[in-house]
Write an enzyme that holds these catalytic residues in place. Structure first.
Site, short mmCIF file in Angstrom:
data_model
loop_
_atom_site.label_atom_id
_atom_site.label_comp_id
_atom_site.label_asym_id
_atom_site.label_seq_id
_atom_site.Cartn_x
_atom_site.Cartn_y
_atom_site.Cartn_z
N GLU A 19 59.34 -15.36 -34.24
CA GLU A 19 59.94 -14.53 -32.98
C GLU A 19 60.78 -13.17 -33.53
OE1 GLU A 19 62.50 -17.41 -30.80
OE2 GLU A 19 64.11 -15.97 -30.74
N THR A 50 62.15 -11.74 -27.91
CA THR A 50 63.32 -12.08 -27.13
C THR A 50 63.53 -11.12 -26.07
OG1 THR A 50 64.65 -10.66 -28.58
CG2 THR A 50 64.38 -12.86 -29.24
N TYR A 51 64.29 -11.20 -25.05
CA TYR A 51 64.77 -10.51 -23.91
C TYR A 51 66.45 -10.37 -24.16
CZ TYR A 51 62.64 -8.63 -19.59
OH TYR A 51 62.13 -7.86 -18.64
N HIS A 95 60.58 -14.26 -23.71
CA HIS A 95 61.79 -14.87 -23.47
C HIS A 95 62.23 -14.44 -22.12
CE1 HIS A 95 63.01 -16.15 -27.72
NE2 HIS A 95 61.52 -16.35 -27.48
N GLY A 126 70.41 -17.43 -21.78
CA GLY A 126 71.01 -16.14 -22.56
C GLY A 126 72.18 -16.20 -22.93
N ALA A 145 69.92 -21.71 -16.97
CA ALA A 145 68.38 -21.78 -17.36
C ALA A 145 67.68 -22.59 -16.18
CB ALA A 145 68.13 -22.46 -18.64
N HIS A 183 74.68 -27.71 -27.49
CA HIS A 183 75.05 -26.31 -27.12
C HIS A 183 76.83 -26.14 -27.04
CE1 HIS A 183 75.78 -22.77 -24.33
NE2 HIS A 183 74.89 -22.29 -24.97
N GLN A 210 67.65 -24.83 -31.12
CA GLN A 210 68.50 -23.71 -32.00
C GLN A 210 68.11 -23.89 -33.38
OE1 GLN A 210 69.92 -21.23 -32.50
NE2 GLN A 210 71.38 -21.44 -31.15
N1 LIG Z 1 67.71 -14.34 -25.88
C1 LIG Z 1 67.18 -15.23 -26.24
O1 LIG Z 1 65.89 -14.85 -26.60
C2 LIG Z 1 67.75 -16.54 -26.85
C3 LIG Z 1 69.00 -16.91 -26.49
N2 LIG Z 1 69.34 -18.06 -26.74
C4 LIG Z 1 70.45 -18.86 -26.22
O2 LIG Z 1 70.52 -19.25 -25.12
C5 LIG Z 1 71.69 -19.81 -24.93
C6 LIG Z 1 72.11 -20.43 -23.26
O3 LIG Z 1 70.73 -20.60 -22.84
P1 LIG Z 1 70.02 -22.31 -22.39
O4 LIG Z 1 70.10 -22.90 -23.54
O5 LIG Z 1 68.79 -21.74 -21.83
O6 LIG Z 1 71.20 -22.28 -21.38
P2 LIG Z 1 71.39 -23.62 -20.39
O7 LIG Z 1 71.62 -22.85 -19.03
O8 LIG Z 1 70.27 -24.61 -20.41
O9 LIG Z 1 72.77 -24.27 -20.86
C7 LIG Z 1 73.79 -23.50 -20.76
C8 LIG Z 1 74.95 -24.18 -20.89
O10 LIG Z 1 75.01 -24.84 -19.52
C9 LIG Z 1 74.76 -26.24 -19.47
N3 LIG Z 1 74.08 -26.51 -18.26
C10 LIG Z 1 72.76 -26.26 -18.21
N4 LIG Z 1 72.37 -26.37 -16.83
C11 LIG Z 1 73.51 -26.58 -16.29
C12 LIG Z 1 73.34 -26.73 -14.74
N5 LIG Z 1 72.44 -26.80 -14.07
N6 LIG Z 1 74.73 -26.99 -14.38
C13 LIG Z 1 76.13 -27.02 -15.23
N7 LIG Z 1 75.75 -26.92 -16.48
C14 LIG Z 1 74.48 -26.56 -17.04
C15 LIG Z 1 74.31 -26.92 -20.71
O11 LIG Z 1 74.79 -27.92 -21.12
C16 LIG Z 1 74.82 -25.71 -21.70
O12 LIG Z 1 76.18 -26.08 -22.15
C17 LIG Z 1 72.85 -19.05 -25.11
O13 LIG Z 1 73.68 -19.60 -25.68
C18 LIG Z 1 71.79 -18.24 -26.10
O14 LIG Z 1 72.40 -18.91 -27.40
C19 LIG Z 1 68.59 -19.00 -27.05
C20 LIG Z 1 67.40 -18.74 -27.58
C21 LIG Z 1 66.79 -17.30 -27.61
N1 LIG Z 2 73.00 -18.00 -29.17
C1 LIG Z 2 71.71 -17.39 -29.27
N2 LIG Z 2 71.35 -16.33 -29.04
C2 LIG Z 2 69.97 -16.12 -29.25
O1 LIG Z 2 69.48 -14.91 -28.94
C3 LIG Z 2 69.01 -16.94 -30.21
C4 LIG Z 2 69.79 -18.21 -30.52
N3 LIG Z 2 70.93 -18.62 -29.97
N4 LIG Z 2 68.95 -19.23 -31.06
C5 LIG Z 2 67.71 -18.83 -31.24
C6 LIG Z 2 66.99 -17.55 -31.24
C7 LIG Z 2 67.44 -16.93 -32.86
N5 LIG Z 2 67.97 -15.61 -32.48
C8 LIG Z 2 68.45 -14.80 -33.23
C9 LIG Z 2 69.17 -13.86 -32.99
C10 LIG Z 2 69.98 -13.05 -33.75
C11 LIG Z 2 69.97 -13.48 -35.03
C12 LIG Z 2 70.77 -12.53 -36.10
O2 LIG Z 2 70.79 -11.46 -35.95
N6 LIG Z 2 71.58 -13.13 -36.92
C13 LIG Z 2 72.30 -12.37 -37.91
C14 LIG Z 2 73.63 -13.12 -37.77
C15 LIG Z 2 74.18 -13.00 -36.49
C16 LIG Z 2 75.13 -11.94 -36.29
O3 LIG Z 2 75.85 -11.76 -37.11
O4 LIG Z 2 75.13 -11.60 -34.89
C17 LIG Z 2 71.76 -12.35 -39.26
O5 LIG Z 2 72.58 -11.85 -40.03
O6 LIG Z 2 70.67 -12.94 -39.20
C18 LIG Z 2 69.34 -14.77 -35.58
C19 LIG Z 2 68.80 -15.45 -34.54
C20 LIG Z 2 67.73 -15.22 -31.15
N7 LIG Z 2 67.84 -16.63 -30.39
#
Ligand SMILES: NC(=O)C1=CN([C@@H]2O[C@H](COP(=O)(O)OP(=O)(O)OC[C@H]3O[C@@H](n4cnc5c(N)ncnc54)[C@H](O)[C@@H]3O)[C@@H](O)[C@H]2O)C=CC1
Ligand SMILES: Nc1nc(=O)c2c([nH]1)NC[C@@H]1CN(c3ccc(C(=O)N[C@@H](CCC(=O)O)C(=O)O)cc3)CN21
Length: 317
Positions: A19, A50-51, A95, A126, A145, A183, A210
């Site tokens: 990624e 990532t987005y 993403h 996100g 999501a 989560h 995760q």
């Molecule tokens: N920017 C990126 O590329 C990435 C971001 N992330 C992460 O994405 C995380 C959250 O994303 P997702 O896991 O996709 O979120 P999600 O929407 O599936 O879940 C978020 C929270 O809401 C709850 N939830 C889920 N669907 C629900 C619904 N329909 N009604 C009520 N509650 C619900 C879940 O149990 C969880 O606690 C963030 O914390 C961030 O860590 C993770 C990987 C990559």
């Molecule tokens: N909460 C969350 N947000 C994300 O964007 C995310 C996840 N989880 N889990 C899956 C992947 C992994 N991602 C990431 C994003 C950033 C770092 C990063 O920059 N890490 C820092 C430490 C964190 C900080 O200080 O912000 C590093 O030092 O590696 C690592 C994984 C993106 N994705």
């Protein structure tokens, strides 16, 4: 090709993927190529991009007034995916996130992705903006999501936001996030599972986890998924530790535990170079076990720094 087909075609052999973060504004596409080139020898069938939503910055005016400005530091996911598929002939997986995008903007991004021949998307809510204490949905956007997933599934069924008639059916293979250690906002693991199951029942075809550092967390998670009727591939997300600061930042930012043997080993290191070695060796051991367990793919969060992942992949693939 769909990620599910890549996994099927591998016939049980563990694949390698990783990624990237889009570079901060103003950097060239070469920054992306530099993050990819060292890893191509391990034949990744797909690369995630990532987005990132907007955040706030404050600009000081001559009068002393502070202006709050909405600012996106890392745009470019769609264009980067286009560059990757054209240059490397591998699948790029953008993403898609809820935060920072209206439904219309999401639809337009999906139309662009479809034009580009992108077959997979990872659908996520996100993170919250840094300035906010919890996730605030964008007006006109999605809150979970599951809502975003519904929009992508609608497009897969030819239903667009403002079309009266059914239109071209996209065919995105959709992935979602799963949390072996829960989560952090979910009140308990069971509730978190309920929503993960909902995402799969709605049409998600694979799960990316995760990061975790204790394989028993992954094994338990896969077992619970199967017991709950979640039968899609579960791809472990892996993050090599490269600095001692991460002993604090990773648990704080990602709400995960670091095993005691790892934290002790890092604690006892005499230099940052030694920490990096410990992190890499730990991850090599972790990956060897995951291959034995039969993980479909080892998916590395490289954060655009390919070197630690390259060292690990050399030992595994
Ligand atoms: N920017 C990126 O590329 C990435 C971001 N992330 C992460 O994405 C995380 C959250 O994303 P997702 O896991 O996709 O979120 P999600 O929407 O599936 O879940 C978020 C929270 O809401 C709850 N939830 C889920 N669907 C629900 C619904 N329909 N009604 C009520 N509650 C619900 C879940 O149990 C969880 O606690 C963030 O914390 C961030 O860590 C993770 C990987 C990559
Ligand atoms: N909460 C969350 N947000 C994300 O964007 C995310 C996840 N989880 N889990 C899956 C992947 C992994 N991602 C990431 C994003 C950033 C770092 C990063 O920059 N890490 C820092 C430490 C964190 C900080 O200080 O912000 C590093 O030092 O590696 C690592 C994984 C993106 N994705």
């Amino acid at each position: 090709m769909k990620i599910t087909d890549h996994i099927k075609n591998a016939k049980g052999k563990t694949l390698f993927s990783f990624e990237l973060l889009p570079p901060v504004k103003g950097k060239s596409i070469q920054a992306i190529y530099n993050a990819i080139d060292p890893l191509m020898e391990f034949n990744p069938p797909f690369i995630d991009v990532t987005y990132h939503r907007e955040d706030y910055i404050y600009k000081q005016h001559e009068t002393g007034l502070l202006e709050k400005i909405s600012y996106r530091k890392r745009p470019g996911t769609v264009a980067i995916c286009a560059a990757i598929i054209n240059k490397y002939k591998v699948d790029a997986v953008p993403h898609l996130i809820c935060g920072g995008f209206t439904k219309e903007e999401t639809e337009n991004a999906l139309i662009d992705l479809q034009f580009l021949g992108i077959d997979n998307v990872l659908v996520l809510r996100g993170d919250a903006r840094h300035a906010d204490s919890s996730f605030i949905p964008t007006p006109g956007g999605h809150a979970y999501a599951t809502d975003l997933l519904e929009q992508v599934m609608n497009m897969n069924n030819g239903r667009y936001l403002h079309e009266d008639h059914d239109a071209f059916k996209t065919d995105f293979c959709i992935g979602v996030a799963g949390y072996p250690e829960k989560h952090f906002e979910a009140p308990n693991l069971k509730t978190d599972f309920k929503y993960l199951k909902k995402k799969v029942d709605m049409g998600a075809e694979f799960i990316v986890t995760q990061m975790f550092f204790d394989n028993s967390k992954y094994v338990d998670f896969v077992k619970k998924c199967r017991e709950n009727g979640i039968n899609v591939p579960i791809i472990p997300g892996l993050k090599p530790i490269t600095s001692s600061k991460q002993l604090i930042s990773l648990p704080k930012v990602f709400h995960i535990d670091l095993p005691e043997d790892l934290s002790e080993a890092i604690h006892n290191c005499k230099s940052e170079a030694e920490v990096k070695e410990v992190g890499i060796e730990f991850m090599i051991t972790q990956c060897k076990e995951l291959v034995k367990i039969g993980a479909p793919v080892l998916h590395f969060y490289t954060m655009s720094n390919p070197e630690p992942t390259k060292r690990i992949a050399q030992a595994i693939f």
